[in-house]
Write a protein that holds these residues in place. Structure first.
Motif, mmCIF file in Angstrom:
data_model
loop_
_atom_site.group_PDB
_atom_site.id
_atom_site.type_symbol
_atom_site.label_atom_id
_atom_site.label_comp_id
_atom_site.label_asym_id
_atom_site.label_seq_id
_atom_site.Cartn_x
_atom_site.Cartn_y
_atom_site.Cartn_z
ATOM 1 N N VAL A 209 0.835 -1.202 0.000
ATOM 2 C CA VAL A 209 0.000 0.000 0.000
ATOM 3 C C VAL A 209 0.868 1.249 0.000
ATOM 4 N N VAL A 210 1.888 1.278 0.868
ATOM 5 C CA VAL A 210 2.772 2.445 0.956
ATOM 6 C C VAL A 210 3.495 2.662 -0.371
ATOM 7 N N THR A 211 4.023 1.596 -0.946
ATOM 8 C CA THR A 211 4.742 1.709 -2.220
ATOM 9 C C THR A 211 3.812 2.163 -3.333
ATOM 10 N N SER A 212 2.622 1.601 -3.374
ATOM 11 C CA SER A 212 1.665 1.983 -4.415
ATOM 12 C C SER A 212 1.280 3.448 -4.283
ATOM 13 N N THR A 213 1.090 3.920 -3.060
ATOM 14 C CA THR A 213 0.752 5.332 -2.858
ATOM 15 C C THR A 213 1.857 6.232 -3.389
ATOM 16 N N ALA A 214 3.103 5.910 -3.030
ATOM 17 C CA ALA A 214 4.227 6.740 -3.488
ATOM 18 C C ALA A 214 4.366 6.704 -5.003
ATOM 19 N N VAL A 215 4.283 5.512 -5.589
ATOM 20 C CA VAL A 215 4.460 5.377 -7.047
ATOM 21 C C VAL A 215 3.353 6.097 -7.798
ATOM 22 N N LEU A 216 2.101 5.914 -7.383
ATOM 23 C CA LEU A 216 0.989 6.557 -8.078
ATOM 24 C C LEU A 216 1.025 8.071 -7.909
ATOM 25 N N THR A 217 1.478 8.545 -6.758
ATOM 26 C CA THR A 217 1.590 9.987 -6.564
ATOM 27 C C THR A 217 2.641 10.578 -7.493
ATOM 28 N N VAL A 218 3.797 9.946 -7.554
ATOM 29 C CA VAL A 218 4.853 10.421 -8.463
ATOM 30 C C VAL A 218 4.368 10.393 -9.903
ATOM 31 N N THR A 219 3.666 9.297 -10.263
ATOM 32 C CA THR A 219 3.162 9.177 -11.634
ATOM 33 C C THR A 219 2.190 10.301 -11.963
ATOM 34 N N ALA A 220 1.244 10.542 -11.047
ATOM 35 C CA ALA A 220 0.239 11.573 -11.299
ATOM 36 C C ALA A 220 0.862 12.955 -11.422
ATOM 37 N N PHE A 221 1.811 13.288 -10.551
ATOM 38 C CA PHE A 221 2.389 14.625 -10.564
ATOM 39 C C PHE A 221 3.450 14.770 -11.659
ATOM 40 N N TRP A 222 4.090 13.685 -12.037
ATOM 41 C CA TRP A 222 5.104 13.772 -13.097
ATOM 42 C C TRP A 222 4.449 14.037 -14.447
ATOM 43 N N TRP A 223 3.313 13.345 -14.662
ATOM 44 C CA TRP A 223 2.635 13.479 -15.953
ATOM 45 C C TRP A 223 1.487 14.484 -15.911
ATOM 46 N N HIS A 224 1.387 15.212 -14.810
ATOM 47 C CA HIS A 224 0.356 16.259 -14.674
ATOM 48 C C HIS A 224 -1.045 15.686 -14.872
ATOM 49 N N ALA A 225 -1.230 14.451 -14.393
ATOM 50 C CA ALA A 225 -2.535 13.811 -14.493
ATOM 51 C C ALA A 225 -3.392 14.197 -13.288
ATOM 52 N N PRO A 226 -4.723 14.140 -13.435
ATOM 53 C CA PRO A 226 -5.583 14.414 -12.275
ATOM 54 C C PRO A 226 -5.259 13.427 -11.149
ATOM 55 N N PRO A 227 -4.712 13.880 -10.031
ATOM 56 C CA PRO A 227 -4.232 12.946 -9.001
ATOM 57 C C PRO A 227 -5.336 12.166 -8.299
ATOM 58 N N THR A 228 -6.520 12.767 -8.192
ATOM 59 C CA THR A 228 -7.594 12.084 -7.465
ATOM 60 C C THR A 228 -7.942 10.758 -8.120
ATOM 61 N N PHE A 229 -7.940 10.739 -9.449
ATOM 62 C CA PHE A 229 -8.311 9.539 -10.193
ATOM 63 C C PHE A 229 -7.411 8.356 -9.830
ATOM 64 N N LEU A 230 -6.117 8.636 -9.604
ATOM 65 C CA LEU A 230 -5.181 7.561 -9.302
ATOM 66 C C LEU A 230 -5.068 7.268 -7.806
ATOM 67 N N LEU A 231 -5.201 8.314 -7.009
ATOM 68 C CA LEU A 231 -4.870 8.160 -5.584
ATOM 69 C C LEU A 231 -6.038 7.665 -4.724
ATOM 70 N N LEU A 232 -7.257 8.056 -5.061
ATOM 71 C CA LEU A 232 -8.381 7.645 -4.212
ATOM 72 C C LEU A 232 -8.542 6.126 -4.128
ATOM 73 N N PRO A 233 -8.371 5.375 -5.227
ATOM 74 C CA PRO A 233 -8.514 3.916 -5.093
ATOM 75 C C PRO A 233 -7.519 3.296 -4.119
ATOM 76 N N VAL A 234 -6.254 3.715 -4.203
ATOM 77 C CA VAL A 234 -5.271 3.118 -3.298
ATOM 78 C C VAL A 234 -5.506 3.566 -1.859
ATOM 79 N N MET A 235 -5.969 4.814 -1.673
ATOM 80 C CA MET A 235 -6.289 5.266 -0.320
ATOM 81 C C MET A 235 -7.498 4.503 0.235
ATOM 82 N N ALA A 236 -8.473 4.242 -0.643
ATOM 83 C CA ALA A 236 -9.622 3.445 -0.197
ATOM 84 C C ALA A 236 -9.194 2.026 0.150
ATOM 85 N N TRP A 237 -8.288 1.475 -0.633
ATOM 86 C CA TRP A 237 -7.727 0.145 -0.334
ATOM 87 C C TRP A 237 -7.107 0.139 1.059
ATOM 88 N N ALA A 238 -6.273 1.156 1.325
ATOM 89 C CA ALA A 238 -5.654 1.246 2.650
ATOM 90 C C ALA A 238 -6.712 1.351 3.740
#
Length: 738
Positions: A209-238
């Motif tokens: 969970v921790v690794t996925s959160t960090a990786v998805l956050t970097v991915t979202a901010f690196w590619w300027h993607a809407p972060p909520t779309f990627l981050l909410l699922p992993v946060m809900a998983w946690a």
């Protein structure tokens, strides 16, 4: 001469006082070092990575300090304040901040946790429990808003004065950085003492969970993607899998990663046409919303799971109470160890979910544990242990037996470690958990109750309390069974000594008796019969029934039978004899209640005088026509309860071949059948005796037909037939023949 004196606490040695002081200083030093070092690490990280200088964009020490105060007694708060001041001055001076500005920042960072912790403590009545929605809201309001607001007001003034910047912008930057730091760092610290076991139990999933959160956050901010779309699922998983602490830890990882990426100019918010402090505020609000939503999801999920578990626990508790009630009912009727074992197996093996159950008792010589009943064990295990276990074998059952304490095994590995000599037992049975509960009587171990499961069990306080209740009920049943066995043995000996195996030999009469005791679960009763020769060739015949079962009833029967014989020998007629026995019963019997039918036959006149004391009427079958009549001309109440009872007497003349049947109520009274119906059935059977039927056969037929097992009462039937004159003469010749 000068004498020095040091006050010492009464009753407490000076050495103990000094040791206590050393321990207190050690505790204070540890607290100071812990806060100071973590503050230094967070502050340096903030300077290096999160834009410190004109107020940090993200300040993790804010969470460390407020959590430390909430987890520490207020008397130790000054130590935390000193640690904050020392660490803040050291970091600021190292990075070139002037002394006056550094002092102002130290004041701001000291006041902030004091205000936040004080409000949270007051509103939550102690340290907040972030698993509760109300406490989480109060913590956010106090530690993440009010405290940072106070710190921001002070820090903004200091920043504006020392760096010639806008005071409002500096204050906003301070509040945003410290507020998010208090939330994402303080929350995991506060949750750690009460929920860290969840993460330790799922280390691999936590790391994922921790690794996925960090990786998805970097991915979202690196590619300027809407972060909520990627981050909410992993946060809900946690939230769903790791509870509130999982959401908080993931939120901390999210906050560190987002702020690092934002500080590097990456991210969805970097291109917004806003002033830098405004972009920072939006960035931190986004983090706060994501983290709080995840924590709220975790609270909701935990609440629903807790409700389901509570429902399951209540259902299990209801089932257990029902099983205990049913077991108590079964055990109340169990009068032997084997019956007790049957009850235990029926309730615990069939109804309570245990995969195997065993009841073992120590042998009389005290060297072995023998199994009274077992169920559910595989054939291999049954073959190995069916003969019992020597008490010097090292097993869970023998340990419980010898120590008098329950042995609780939660896994096969634990069993192998504790009992290496019998390590194959778990493999033979496929067990994953077992409990052996010692059974005692008078403080002495008498046996073991064993339960085994092939699936892991919680073996928590509720389950062990249930097994303890079962064991207590089994102990009480075994004690009752032993008492019953002792009493039953004494009663059987007394009954055998009093009741004759065969009726007396009377010249004028043929006699036969059928006596069948009650079934084992109802015990011996107080039924009796008597046939005795009296002076002047008369014959005394009686049947009776004392209320109750067991030794007291047998004792009453023996006394009443002996008293009746004595009064008959005195020549008392039936009515007078019953009146005297009524007084005797009232004064001497345990039950103070008995019924009786008595008859005296005079062969010279052929007259049969009879009396009844609350007893069913005798039946007379006439030889001339085979008709059966009830002898109802006598009457009177039961013996014992009525002080001055009177009894009437009936008389009938017997003819050769006539048969008289006297019996106790066990013959005619049965559940679902009233007495009148029983007497009528007995009359019909009696009337249907073929001419070749012997008296003994007739008595057995009545007993087997009307009172077949299981019986609730003893059954006594006595049949008397008046012989013909030639039969009497033949009997007399046989008696006089040398």
């Amino acid at each position: 001469m000068r004498v020095s004196w040091t006050p010492v606490t009464p009753g407490k040695p000076r050495s103990s006082t000094r040791a206590s002081r050393r321990e207190s200083w050690r505790s204070v030093s540890g607290l100071f070092a812990c806060v100071a070092l973590t503050y230094l690490a967070g502050a340096v990280l903030s300077w290096q990575s999160f834009g410190a200088g004109v107020g940090p964009a993200f300040f993790p020490p804010a969470g460390v300090t407020v959590a430390a105060m909430l987890l520490t007694p207020r008397s130790r708060w000054p130590v935390i304040v000193v640690a904050i001041v020392v660490a803040e001055l050291a970091v600021d001076l190292h990075y070139g901040v002037g002394v006056r500005a550094a002092s102002g920042f130290a004041l701001a960072n000291s006041m902030e946790p004091v205000v936040g912790a004080s409000l949270a403590w007051a509103w939550c009545k102690g340290a907040p429990d972030l698993r509760a929605r109300g406490d989480l809201a109060k913590f956010v309001a106090a530690a993440c808003l009010a405290g940072p607001l106070v710190g921001g007001l002070i820090g903004g003034v200091v920043s504006a004065a020392s760096n010639d910047t806008s005071w409002p912008m500096a204050a906003v930057r301070w509040c945003a950085g410290d507020g998010i730091g208090a939330l994402v760092v303080g929350a995991p610290i506060l949750l750690w003492p009460i929920q860290s076991h969840i993460l330790r139990a799922r280390v691999a999933e936590t790391a994922l969970v921790v690794t996925s959160t960090a990786v998805l956050t970097v991915t979202a901010f690196w590619w300027h993607a809407p972060p909520t779309f990627l981050l909410l699922p992993v946060m809900a998983w946690a939230a769903f899998r790791l509870d509130v602490i999982g959401a908080a830890v993931s939120g901390a990882v999210l906050a560190f990663t987002v702020n690092y990426m934002a500080g590097s100019g990456r991210g969805f918010f970097a291109g917004m046409d806003l002033a830098a402090p405004a972009r920072l505020a939006v960035n931190q609000v986004f983090i706060a919303v994501i983290v709080l939503v995840a924590m709220l999801i975790a609270q909701e999920a935990a609440g629903r799971i807790a409700a389901v578990r509570q429902g399951e626990a209540e259902r299990r508790e209801r089932d257990r109470l029902q099983i205990l009630a049913q077991l108590a009912q079964r055990l109340s009727a169990a009068l032997t160890p084997s019956h007790i074992g049957d009850a235990v197996v029926t309730q615990l093996f069939n109804d309570a979910g245990a995969q195997a159950v065993a009841l073992g008792l120590v042998t009389p010589d005290g060297f072995r544990l023998e199994w009274v009943r077992t169920a559910g064990y595989p054939q291999l295990a049954h073959d190995k242990f069916a003969a019992g276990i020597p008490l010097d074998d090292h097993t869970a059952a023998t340990e419980a037996m010898l120590t008098g304490r329950p042995v609780v095994i939660g896994s096969s590995a634990e069993y192998r470690r504790r009992y290496p000599d019998n390590a194959d037992m778990m493999a033979l049975t496929g067990a994953e958990a077992l409990v052996n509960w010692s059974l005692t009587s008078g403080g002495n171990p008498i046996g073991v109750l064993g339960m085994m499961w092939t699936r892991p069990q919680p073996l928590d306080a509720a389950q062990l309390a249930y097994i303890s209740a079962v064991a207590t009920m089994v102990e009480q049943a075994l004690v009752r069974a032993q008492a019953y066995a002792d009493e039953h043995a004494r009663a059987a000996v007394l009954q055998a000594a009093v009741l004759p195996t065969e009726p007396a030999d009377i010249a004028e009469l043929d006699l036969a008796v059928s006596y069948e005791p009650a079934d084992a679960e109802h015990g011996l009763g107080g039924d009796w019969y008597d046939v005795m020769a009296l002076p002047k060739q008369r014959t005394y015949i009686a049947v009776g029934d004392v209320v109750g079962h067991g030794l007291p009833a047998v004792e009453d029967m023996a006394q009443l039978r002996s008293a009746g014989r004595a009064m008959a020998l005195q020549g008392l007629p039936p009515a007078r004899l019953l009146a005297e026995l009524n007084i005797f019963t009232a004064h001497t019997s345990h039950g103070r209640f008995a019924t009786m039918a008595v008859a005296i036959f005079d062969p010279q006149t052929g007259a049969l005088s009879y009396g009844l004391a609350g007893h069913p009427p005798a039946l007379l079958r006439r030889s001339r026509d085979g008709k059966v009549v009830r002898l109802l001309d006598a009457d009177g109440p039961v013996l014992g309860p009525i002080r001055d009872a009177t009894y009437t007497e009936g008389q009938v003349r017997l003819e050769p071949g006539d048969i008289l049947v006297m019996y106790t109520d066990g013959l005619i009274e049965r559940r679902g059948r009233d007495i009148e119906t029983g007497i009528s059935q007995a009359q019909r059977l009696f009337a249907g005796w073929p001419s070749e039927t012997t008296l003994a056969q007739g008595c057995r037929q009545l007993t087997e037909t009307l009172a077949s097992p299981p019986r609730q009462d003893d059954v006594c039937v006595i049949a008397v037939r008046l012989r013909h004159a030639d039969s009497v003469a033949e009997s007399q010749r046989m008696t006089l023949k040398p």
